[in-house]
Structures are given as C-alpha cells and as structure tokens.
Write a protein that holds these residues in place. Structure first.
Motif, mmCIF file in Angstrom:
data_model
loop_
_atom_site.group_PDB
_atom_site.id
_atom_site.type_symbol
_atom_site.label_atom_id
_atom_site.label_comp_id
_atom_site.label_asym_id
_atom_site.label_seq_id
_atom_site.Cartn_x
_atom_site.Cartn_y
_atom_site.Cartn_z
ATOM 1 N N LEU A 38 0.825 -1.209 0.000
ATOM 2 C CA LEU A 38 0.000 0.000 0.000
ATOM 3 C C LEU A 38 0.861 1.262 0.000
ATOM 4 N N SER A 39 1.984 1.246 0.699
ATOM 5 C CA SER A 39 2.838 2.433 0.770
ATOM 6 C C SER A 39 3.458 2.761 -0.584
ATOM 7 N N GLN A 40 3.516 1.788 -1.475
ATOM 8 C CA GLN A 40 4.072 2.014 -2.814
ATOM 9 C C GLN A 40 3.137 2.843 -3.698
ATOM 10 N N ARG A 41 1.950 3.133 -3.211
ATOM 11 C CA ARG A 41 1.029 3.993 -3.957
ATOM 12 C C ARG A 41 1.537 5.427 -4.017
ATOM 13 N N GLY A 42 2.505 5.737 -3.151
ATOM 14 C CA GLY A 42 3.147 7.048 -3.182
ATOM 15 C C GLY A 42 2.511 8.073 -2.265
ATOM 16 N N ASN A 43 3.122 9.261 -2.252
ATOM 17 C CA ASN A 43 2.694 10.443 -1.505
ATOM 18 C C ASN A 43 2.135 10.147 -0.124
ATOM 19 N N SER A 44 0.845 10.422 0.095
ATOM 20 C CA SER A 44 0.271 10.272 1.433
ATOM 21 C C SER A 44 0.316 8.818 1.907
ATOM 22 N N TRP A 45 0.230 7.865 0.991
ATOM 23 C CA TRP A 45 0.290 6.448 1.361
ATOM 24 C C TRP A 45 1.650 6.115 1.955
ATOM 25 N N LYS A 46 2.695 6.577 1.293
ATOM 26 C CA LYS A 46 4.050 6.316 1.773
ATOM 27 C C LYS A 46 4.268 6.991 3.124
ATOM 28 N N SER A 47 3.811 8.211 3.250
ATOM 29 C CA SER A 47 3.962 8.958 4.497
ATOM 30 C C SER A 47 3.205 8.283 5.646
ATOM 31 N N ALA A 48 1.991 7.848 5.401
ATOM 32 C CA ALA A 48 1.149 7.264 6.453
ATOM 33 C C ALA A 48 1.584 5.871 6.866
ATOM 34 N N LEU A 49 2.073 5.075 5.913
ATOM 35 C CA LEU A 49 2.325 3.658 6.181
ATOM 36 C C LEU A 49 3.790 3.246 6.131
ATOM 37 N N SER A 50 4.700 4.210 6.038
ATOM 38 C CA SER A 50 6.117 3.867 5.948
ATOM 39 C C SER A 50 6.555 3.068 7.175
ATOM 40 N N GLU A 51 7.618 2.309 7.024
ATOM 41 C CA GLU A 51 8.077 1.415 8.091
ATOM 42 C C GLU A 51 8.415 2.153 9.381
#
Length: 85
Positions: A38-51
């Motif tokens: 899901l974090s690979q969707r970029g932008n807010s996804w990466k920010s919200a779900l990063s490790e």
C-alpha cells in the motif's frame, strides 16, 4: 486474493478513505507485506504507512504483529497507536 482494508483515525484522514477492497499480488501474504504494498502507492500512502511510522494492525478484529499471515477474505485494519473517542 482480495482483502478488505480499513483505516482509522488519523490514517483515515491522511489517506482520504475509510477503507477499500484490495486485490493483492500473490507475494503479499503478511500484514507487513500488505503495508509495504500500500505504501508504494506514493505520496500520502508512503507517508502514512512507511516502516518508520508507528501503526497498529488487526486482522479480523484481532490485534496482530506485522508478521501475521493474511488470506483471501480477511479484514485488515490499520490505525495509530492511540485513538480518541
């Protein structure tokens, strides 16, 4: 494989969605791999779900660790460590 993914509290606001059904690639078999996918969707996804982000997870309403397996039809929830009333 399809799973239902839910987002609560600040994650729901940051991602702009309460949840969705997601068709997963064959190699996404754990909560950690779903989070990464899901974090690979970029932008807010990466920010919200990063490790590095503290995120709690549940599968079928049971709290789980990142290594928990997921299967077709599961409900996977992501939420911040503390949610308010």
């Amino acid at each position: 494989m399809k799973v239902k993914v839910l987002f609560f509290a600040g994650l729901r606001e940051q991602l702009g969605t309460p949840g969705e059904e997601v068709e997963l690639p064959r190699d996404v078999t754990t909560v950690a791999s779903l989070r990464s996918y899901l974090s690979q969707r970029g932008n807010s996804w990466k920010s919200a779900l990063s490790e590095g982000k503290l995120v709690r997870m549940a599968v079928n309403q049971d709290m789980v660790q990142q290594t928990a397996a997921i299967k077709a039809g599961d409900e996977v929830a992501f939420f911040p460590p503390v949610t308010g009333g």
